[in-house]
Design an enzyme around this catalytic site. Structure first.
Site, PDB file in Angstrom:
ATOM      1  N   THR A   1       0.829  -1.212   0.000  1.00  0.00           N
ATOM      2  CA  THR A   1       0.000   0.000   0.000  1.00  0.00           C
ATOM      3  C   THR A   1       0.862   1.260   0.000  1.00  0.00           C
ATOM      4  O   THR A   1       0.702   2.140  -0.855  1.00  0.00           O
ATOM      5  CB  THR A   1      -0.898   0.002   1.266  1.00  0.00           C
ATOM      6  OG1 THR A   1      -1.605  -1.242   1.286  1.00  0.00           O
ATOM      7  CG2 THR A   1      -1.872   1.141   1.240  1.00  0.00           C
TER       8      THR A   1
ATOM      9  N   VAL B   1       4.718   7.676  12.444  1.00  0.00           N
ATOM     10  CA  VAL B   1       3.698   8.142  13.386  1.00  0.00           C
ATOM     11  C   VAL B   1       2.692   9.047  12.681  1.00  0.00           C
ATOM     12  O   VAL B   1       3.081  10.029  12.033  1.00  0.00           O
ATOM     13  CB  VAL B   1       4.322   8.919  14.571  1.00  0.00           C
ATOM     14  CG1 VAL B   1       3.234   9.412  15.524  1.00  0.00           C
ATOM     15  CG2 VAL B   1       5.323   8.054  15.319  1.00  0.00           C
TER      16      VAL B   1
ATOM     17  N   GLY C   1       0.843   8.878  10.034  1.00  0.00           N
ATOM     18  CA  GLY C   1       0.818   8.925   8.572  1.00  0.00           C
ATOM     19  C   GLY C   1       1.163  10.254   7.950  1.00  0.00           C
ATOM     20  O   GLY C   1       2.318  10.686   7.978  1.00  0.00           O
TER      21      GLY C   1
ATOM     22  N   LYS D   1       3.746   4.032  18.562  1.00  0.00           N
ATOM     23  CA  LYS D   1       3.810   5.444  18.147  1.00  0.00           C
ATOM     24  C   LYS D   1       4.052   6.363  19.349  1.00  0.00           C
ATOM     25  O   LYS D   1       4.784   7.344  19.245  1.00  0.00           O
ATOM     26  CB  LYS D   1       2.533   5.809  17.410  1.00  0.00           C
ATOM     27  CG  LYS D   1       2.422   5.067  16.074  1.00  0.00           C
ATOM     28  CD  LYS D   1       0.999   5.082  15.540  1.00  0.00           C
ATOM     29  CE  LYS D   1       0.893   4.333  14.218  1.00  0.00           C
ATOM     30  NZ  LYS D   1      -0.527   4.133  13.832  1.00  0.00           N
TER      31      LYS D   1
ATOM     32  N   GLY E   1      -3.030   5.216   5.158  1.00  0.00           N
ATOM     33  CA  GLY E   1      -3.447   5.310   3.761  1.00  0.00           C
ATOM     34  C   GLY E   1      -2.245   5.437   2.862  1.00  0.00           C
ATOM     35  O   GLY E   1      -1.193   5.929   3.261  1.00  0.00           O
TER      36      GLY E   1
END
Lengths: 427, 427
Positions: free
Chosen positions: A13, A132, A134, A205, A302
């Site tokens: 991804t 962390v 994104g 994170k 994402g």
């Protein structure tokens, strides 16, 4: 014009997103750093697998040495995940004087210190903004944006899966298992959701954030962690009735020189900006001595958002290459790590007690709390549900130790059937 | 250990904060950059004036040459404000190879390009994080955090004074003049509030943000600007009834290669995170091609928050000094500026019409809008207030040009007494 060659480890991804961002924004990269960027080789497990981007099959390899040992490759971008094997690969890459960009929070939470040390010793950069939250540029904000401030508190919604589940439970009345199923169908949760729902992902994170924020070497084992799988619809509804929203909250707090880092489901006031962070989004609230309250909000995962963070790190490495100053950006801890004890952590709590429906239960419970030195901000005896009667309490601040001890005594009390649930009220 | 000497121009609100942050966080600065920081001289107008920090009287001067010409001073921190005189001073400082940090949005919006060029030519850094949104590290997020992305839209609440006034009008039903008076009493608004309430201050910040975000040389005169002094309580209430909050909104938008930059009171959906930005706080929403939606929230002004941004810039300059790479960080525009025309800007609008209370007004207005190609999302005929009857409309997206032309026709219409107000619906 000079050309920088990249070796990409992983084409899932995030890897596919990195290919797209480099292709689509090549002109901006050229303008920003004065050279072109070219992906030379890509490590994959299965070359036959269908991908969301087209890549020249000649670039693809299943052999990491073809990348790590290729002297023409300047920078390694690691988006394959994994821990032990990946660590070995990246250490080898650094020894070979290749700069490294990674999105791997598991690796950085466990071995960040060693990897940064190796990078520094080899004159290489090692950047990990994407590990962390994104697409939110939170690590550079903590390190550079607040370089002059003393950060006292970080509160993060740093796991999109659990935030999605809790949003569905809160806003649409779904049960935990319904919400988890929907998250899995939408690709927000893995088939095995444990690392997300049990809080481990968020804990990694928070270890990274608190290491940077407090300038101490905080490891994963320092983070006290509890997940959301035990959350009931009742807890969420009672919280809402009291003006709170349930979130999986990462906290990192410093008082004087000792710190406390946790991940747990907790209540936040509906009027706080963190309460408005819905679905799969992330947010990190930072409180600094001088700056006061700030918050950073955006997509926590994402393909393209995470790739943006990776490629922005790439720009940083390339700028440093142009100036000849790689290997100087790692910030090593200023302070010895000192964790707070349970006596030193003070919080407000939400408490749900299932009680025998007898006259005097309320009086006996308040007397017990008073004896334990816990003062009550709100108390609320709920109408009987079936044969069960409940009492909901919000305490004033109390030490974690006192609170835990009191829970044991409440459980033993004649009038309490059981402690239904308890949560920190975080903000 | 090396010592870096600072010349501070100004010892007002922000200047005093800079002194405090440097003093209080010296150990972090030393750890971060490996040298100590020392304020050598401070320019003030009136040495006798009482200050919120104590400084050695020997450090204070009223003569700028004592700072700008002092060869022992490495970095100038400009927090005195002003435009022409300050510009001359800073150009002279740069010629003398002194790095410059400024919090001066007026100066940067008007002469940023010239000053950055002078800095670059002299091998000096010129940083100005504090000029936009005080303590929020937004400029470095736009430049570094999204270095790999293409920013398409920035929406900012970048003026604390007007946000305070609009919050009080919205949440407490105050009139504009009551809220302004309270803001003045609390020190959030100046005795002469014009630059804030007429939107000029916000426009300066939007010019700086859009220059960096779009990599075009956007000047203050490119920002179409309207203030909040004409906002009525009715507009706010109607907006609330439709699910919107009134904010002074800065927008910077790009479609293909042309841009539009404005500051104006506009409505935002109550469910959007920007609606939750209250009182004197600021927030900047950034939409990037790849990253999607992000938001940065925090204090937009104040002594210590703004000083944090100034001193974090100072850390950046000192790190560059240590590495010998000053003078390379200015990002000059990649693109020729191309502004959109009013035909190319499409927005939804809120429209309040005062109508003659006669049968058929609604039909005549909708017919007129339909003829003009404006389709209506919501329409609502309000109960008569005194002799006045009103119609509230929310349009679908329409070009600004069409909308403005339609307003003229509505004003001429037999059934419309006057156009009460109209606002963009921004998000």
């Amino acid at each position: 014009m000079e050309n920088i060659s990249i070796g990409l480890l992983g084409l899932g991804t995030v890897g596919s997103g990195v290919v797209k961002v480099i292709r689509n924004h090549q002109d901006k990269l050229v303008h920003g750093v004065g050279c072109t960027v070219h992906i030379r080789k890509i490590l994959v497990k299965d070359p036959a697998k269908e991908r969301s981007v087209e890549v020249d099959p000649a670039m693809v390899t299943v052999n990491p040495s073809e990348i790590i040992e290729d002297p023409s490759i300047d920078i390694i971008v690691e988006v394959m995940g994994g821990i032990e094997e990946t660590r070995t690969l990246l250490l080898k890459a650094l020894e070979n004087k290749k700069h490294v960009i990674t999105a791997n929070k598991d690796l950085m939470a466990l071995y960040g210190h060693d990897l940064l040390k190796a990078a520094s010793e080899n004159g290489c950069d090692l950047f990990y903004e994407a590990s962390v939250a994104g697409g939110i540029p939170i690590l550079r904000s903590v390190v550079d944006g607040f370089a002059s401030d003393r950060i006292q508190r970080i509160i993060g919604i740093v796991n999109g899966t659990t935030n999605y589940i809790l949003t569905k439970m809160s806003d649409e009345g779904m049960s935990y298992s319904e919400a988890l199923k929907e998250a899995q169908e939408l690709g927000y949760a893995e088939a095995d959701p444990e690392a997300d729902v049990e809080g481990t992902d968020a804990a990694r994170k928070m270890a990274i954030l608190s290491t940077l924020g407090f300038s101490m070497n905080v490891g994963l084992s320092d983070v006290r962690c509890k997940g959301i799988s035990g959350i009931s619809q009742e807890d969420i509804e009672y919280g809402q009735q009291l003006g709170y929203t349930m979130k999986l909250i990462g906290t990192a707090e410093r008082d004087n020189d000792s710190i406390d880092v946790t991940v747990q489901p907790a209540l936040v006031s509906v009027s706080h900006p963190l309460a408005a962070v819905k679905n799969e989004n992330n947010a990190v609230y930072v409180y600094g001595d001088a700056v006061g309250e700030t918050m950073f909000y955006g997509p926590g995962a994402g393909s393209l958002p995470t790739a943006t963070a990776v490629v922005s790190d790439l720009v940083g490495v390339m700028r440093n290459m142009r100036l000849g100053v790689n290997g100087h950006s790692a910030a090593f801890p200023q302070f010895e790590k000192k964790m707070k004890t349970a006596e030193e952590v003070f919080k407000k709590y939400f408490l749900r007690l299932v009680v025998e429906d007898e006259v005097g239960a309320l009086a006996e419970i308040t007397a017990l709390l008073s004896t334990e030195g816990i003062s009550v901000e709100k108390i609320w005896q709920n109408p009987k549900r079936g044969s069960v009667s409940e009492i909901i309490l919000v305490t004033h601040k109390v030490s974690e130790k006192s609170f835990e001890q009191t829970l044991v005594k409440l459980n033993d009390s004649r009038v309490v059937s059981r402690v239904g649930s308890s949560f920190r009220i975080e903000i």
